[in-house]
Design a protein around this motif. Structure first.
Motif, PDB file in Angstrom:
ATOM      1  N   PRO B  34       0.841  -1.197   0.000  1.00  0.00           N
ATOM      2  CA  PRO B  34       0.000   0.000   0.000  1.00  0.00           C
ATOM      3  C   PRO B  34       0.879   1.251   0.000  1.00  0.00           C
ATOM      4  O   PRO B  34       1.656   1.457   0.935  1.00  0.00           O
ATOM      5  N   CYS B  51      -7.502  -2.115   9.252  1.00  0.00           N
ATOM      6  CA  CYS B  51      -6.327  -2.956   9.026  1.00  0.00           C
ATOM      7  C   CYS B  51      -6.415  -4.181   9.935  1.00  0.00           C
ATOM      8  O   CYS B  51      -6.451  -4.048  11.155  1.00  0.00           O
ATOM      9  N   PRO B  52      -6.456  -5.388   9.369  1.00  0.00           N
ATOM     10  CA  PRO B  52      -6.610  -6.580  10.209  1.00  0.00           C
ATOM     11  C   PRO B  52      -5.340  -6.899  10.998  1.00  0.00           C
ATOM     12  O   PRO B  52      -5.380  -7.674  11.948  1.00  0.00           O
ATOM     13  N   ASP B  53      -4.240  -6.314  10.599  1.00  0.00           N
ATOM     14  CA  ASP B  53      -3.021  -6.410  11.405  1.00  0.00           C
ATOM     15  C   ASP B  53      -2.985  -5.137  12.249  1.00  0.00           C
ATOM     16  O   ASP B  53      -4.018  -4.534  12.490  1.00  0.00           O
ATOM     17  N   ALA B  55      -0.775  -2.664  11.321  1.00  0.00           N
ATOM     18  CA  ALA B  55       0.326  -2.210  10.486  1.00  0.00           C
ATOM     19  C   ALA B  55       0.276  -0.720  10.182  1.00  0.00           C
ATOM     20  O   ALA B  55       1.128  -0.222   9.455  1.00  0.00           O
ATOM     21  N   ILE B  56      -0.740  -0.030  10.711  1.00  0.00           N
ATOM     22  CA  ILE B  56      -0.767   1.418  10.469  1.00  0.00           C
ATOM     23  C   ILE B  56      -0.615   2.131  11.815  1.00  0.00           C
ATOM     24  O   ILE B  56      -1.557   2.231  12.598  1.00  0.00           O
ATOM     25  N   THR B  81       2.863   3.435   6.845  1.00  0.00           N
ATOM     26  CA  THR B  81       2.573   2.028   7.103  1.00  0.00           C
ATOM     27  C   THR B  81       3.817   1.308   7.634  1.00  0.00           C
ATOM     28  O   THR B  81       4.932   1.593   7.193  1.00  0.00           O
ATOM     29  N   CYS B  86       2.807  -5.216   7.595  1.00  0.00           N
ATOM     30  CA  CYS B  86       1.765  -5.094   6.575  1.00  0.00           C
ATOM     31  C   CYS B  86       1.788  -6.314   5.657  1.00  0.00           C
ATOM     32  O   CYS B  86       2.824  -6.698   5.136  1.00  0.00           O
ATOM     33  N   LYS B  87       0.591  -6.932   5.474  1.00  0.00           N
ATOM     34  CA  LYS B  87       0.500  -8.137   4.644  1.00  0.00           C
ATOM     35  C   LYS B  87       0.109  -7.814   3.206  1.00  0.00           C
ATOM     36  O   LYS B  87      -0.048  -8.718   2.385  1.00  0.00           O
ATOM     37  N   GLY B  88      -0.185  -6.546   2.957  1.00  0.00           N
ATOM     38  CA  GLY B  88      -0.545  -6.166   1.592  1.00  0.00           C
ATOM     39  C   GLY B  88      -1.935  -6.618   1.179  1.00  0.00           C
ATOM     40  O   GLY B  88      -2.211  -6.829   0.004  1.00  0.00           O
ATOM     41  N   CYS B  89      -2.838  -6.730   2.155  1.00  0.00           N
ATOM     42  CA  CYS B  89      -4.171  -7.260   1.838  1.00  0.00           C
ATOM     43  C   CYS B  89      -5.017  -6.265   1.061  1.00  0.00           C
ATOM     44  O   CYS B  89      -5.990  -6.637   0.412  1.00  0.00           O
ATOM     45  N   GLY B  90      -4.701  -4.981   1.166  1.00  0.00           N
ATOM     46  CA  GLY B  90      -5.423  -3.982   0.373  1.00  0.00           C
ATOM     47  C   GLY B  90      -6.692  -3.462   1.013  1.00  0.00           C
ATOM     48  O   GLY B  90      -7.408  -2.648   0.418  1.00  0.00           O
ATOM     49  N   ILE B  91      -6.982  -3.907   2.216  1.00  0.00           N
ATOM     50  CA  ILE B  91      -8.222  -3.458   2.864  1.00  0.00           C
ATOM     51  C   ILE B  91      -8.183  -1.953   3.111  1.00  0.00           C
ATOM     52  O   ILE B  91      -9.153  -1.240   2.854  1.00  0.00           O
ATOM     53  N   CYS B  92      -7.043  -1.442   3.557  1.00  0.00           N
ATOM     54  CA  CYS B  92      -6.929  -0.003   3.818  1.00  0.00           C
ATOM     55  C   CYS B  92      -7.208   0.796   2.552  1.00  0.00           C
ATOM     56  O   CYS B  92      -7.966   1.769   2.580  1.00  0.00           O
ATOM     57  N   MET B 103      -2.439   0.360  -4.208  1.00  0.00           N
ATOM     58  CA  MET B 103      -1.731  -0.912  -4.082  1.00  0.00           C
ATOM     59  C   MET B 103      -0.829  -1.096  -5.309  1.00  0.00           C
ATOM     60  O   MET B 103      -1.304  -1.062  -6.439  1.00  0.00           O
TER      61      MET B 103
END
Ligand code: SF4
Ligand code: SF4
Lengths: 389, 107
Positions: B34, B51-53, B55-56, B81, B86-92, B103
């Motif tokens: 991201p 963010c599910p982690d 990471a922000i 970030t 950050c897992k790079g899931c793109g949710i943010c 992304m």
């Protein structure tokens, strides 16, 4: 002082659950377990327990919810049979892995296919390797007492494992017997409060439950679990002794019925043991030296004690109410295992009976005893009782 | 990493003390990154919440930071970030109301 009640096995189990007053009960109705949760739901509706009862859409979810509740620190119970247990399977394996002291009455019923609602032990025997303690009950009285015992055993700090308490579908679950019920006070005092050393709702002491454990840790976690289930063997006797003071009954690993001078013996679980005892009595009167061994604690299996008990017989017949396809039947397997170290092995014969609820009669058991007495046995061939040729 | 524990030393059932993931950098398997454009951020904290982690990272800023429209945003503000986690899931990126997160493929 105990009270006498006319109860079915299901009712006796629900009565034990009423006295336990668990924080959470989650279950899905399945024949022949249904009356347990029905009776219990009535207690909830009547306000005689303050359990959070969650009717749920499947057994998979039922045991999942119970796992969640137990991890959160609650005393949580479930109940099931057959297909329900099969649907739970994934969580059945997870519960002992997570070391959660869940007590689950299981009313034994045959597994599909063909579909059948009657008693055999194929459901619970299929889960015997997953890490649950298993206790088999002969009648409603034992189903009641074993449920109380199981709770204390499960929650013991040396154990912390789930326990299945079995009774035979319909034969026991729906048959009315006289059952001696402890006073609520006595039962509640015996059970005590669940006092977990850690639980997820304790927000001041957070921890992680159920993490990933790859090849570098999984093995060690399983070794701990193995240690706990063997520890349960000793604790079972301790807890049984305590319960014995209230009920006057004994809680050995297995019941030995008229075995002192017996030449031959039958080993059989659950309700069929009741029928077999009658045959033992009758044949004893006619001078035959016959006896019976009824295993109660099946997991962990008391190998050494069983070996010592069996060594005094000339011939032993083991009656299994389930088949292990492509292998020796489950109870027979353990009896063979128990005798491996023995210097004076009795001859053995394996019998399978009662699949899908087929009745076993006194004449059938008498024939088994006669066969054992005649020495006409072969330890490597499985025989069948009540099967059309 | 410390010596691995034997079965008698591990917590029961493989349970773990809390927040052990902090000891490991778990962002290494990210395939998308991201990319955050602070000049378009309104510091609404939506990405932080989603963010599910974790990471922000955020901080409290009295003097404030420059964000969308050149405005100074004071109080709780988001930071760059944390690519260690950050897992790079793109949710943010998906949730951001001003579309200030893009992304892009990791090299
Ligand atoms: S959601 Fe977008 S605008 Fe809101 S704080 Fe995150 S990056 Fe900034
Ligand atoms: S990409 Fe996913 S993990 Fe990374 S900061 Fe955004 S929401 Fe968090």
């Amino acid at each position: 002082m105990a009270k006498l009640k006319a109860f079915t096995g299901a009712q006796a189990t629900a009565e034990a659950m009423r006295q336990v007053n668990p924080d959470v009960v989650v279950a899905y109705p399945i024949t022949p377990q249904t009356p347990i949760v029905e009776f219990f739901a009535q207690f909830v509706a009547d306000g005689v327990v303050d359990t959070e009862m969650v009717p749920i859409e499947s057994e998979f979810s039922a045991l999942s919810a119970v796992v969640g509740a137990a991890a959160a620190g609650a005393r949580a119970m479930c109940a099931t049979s057959s297909q329900g247990l099969a649907l739970m399977w994934e969580i059945v394996a997870a519960a002992p892995g997570l070391r959660l002291p869940i007590v689950m009455p299981v009313v034994n019923r045959a597994l599909s296919a063909p579909i059948n609602i009657h008693c055999d032990h194929s459901d619970t025997m299929g889960t015997a390797t997953l890490g649950w303690i298993q206790i088999y009950s002969e009648n409603a009285q034992e189903a009641y007492e074993n449920t109380l015992l199981a709770l204390k055993l499960a929650e013991h700090p040396k154990v912390l494992l789930p326990v299945m308490v079995m009774q035979d579908g319909f034969i026991v679950s729906h048959g009315v017997e006289t059952v001696k019920i402890l006073e609520d006070e006595e039962a509640k005092k015996f059970i005590g409060e669940r006092n977990p050393d850690r639980y997820l709702l304790d927000v001041k002491h957070p921890y992680t439950i159920g993490p990933l454990a790859l090849p570098d840790y999984y093995f060690e976690v399983k070794r701990q679990q193995e240690e706990a289930i063997w520890a349960a063997k000793e604790v079972y006797l301790e807890v049984g002794e305590e319960l014995s003071k209230l009920t006057g009954n004994k809680y050995p690993y297995f019941e030995e019925y008229k075995t002192e001078d017996a030449e031959v013996a039958i080993v059989v679980l659950s309700s069929a043991a009741g029928t077999a005892k009658e045959v033992v009595d009758e044949m004893r009167e006619q001078g035959y030296k016959v006896g019976l061994i009824k295993p109660k604690l099946f997991r962990p299996f008391p190998y050494k004690e069983m070996r010592v008990a069996l060594e005094k017989f000339r011939v032993v017949g083991v009656l299994d109410r389930s088949i292990a396809f492509g292998a020796y039947a489950p109870v027979y397997t353990e009896i063979r295992n128990a005798l491996f170290e023995s210097e004076k092995k009795p001859k053995l014969q394996s019998y399978v009976f009662g699949l899908g609820g087929r009745d076993i009669f006194k004449e059938d058991i008498r024939k088994v005893f006669e066969e054992l007495l005649s020495n006409n046995v072969d330890s490597q061939t499985q025989k069948y009782i009540g099967l059309r040729g | 990493m410390a010596e691995k524990k034997g079965w008698q030393e591990l917590m029961r059932g493989g349970d773990l003390p809390p927040a052990t993931a902090l000891e490991n950098k778990t962002g290494s398997w990210r395939s998308l990154r991201p990319v955050y454009d602070p000049s378009n951020c309104i510091h609404c904290m939506i990405c932080v919440a989603y963010c599910p982690d974790m990471a922000i990272p955020i901080k409290h800023s009295e003097e404030g930071v420059v964000g969308k429209g050149g405005r100074i945003y004071k109080g709780t503000v988001r930071l760059e970030t944390d690519f260690d986690y950050c897992k790079g899931c793109g949710i943010c990126a998906n949730e951001c109301p001003t579309k200030c997160i893009t992304m892009v493929r990791e090299e």
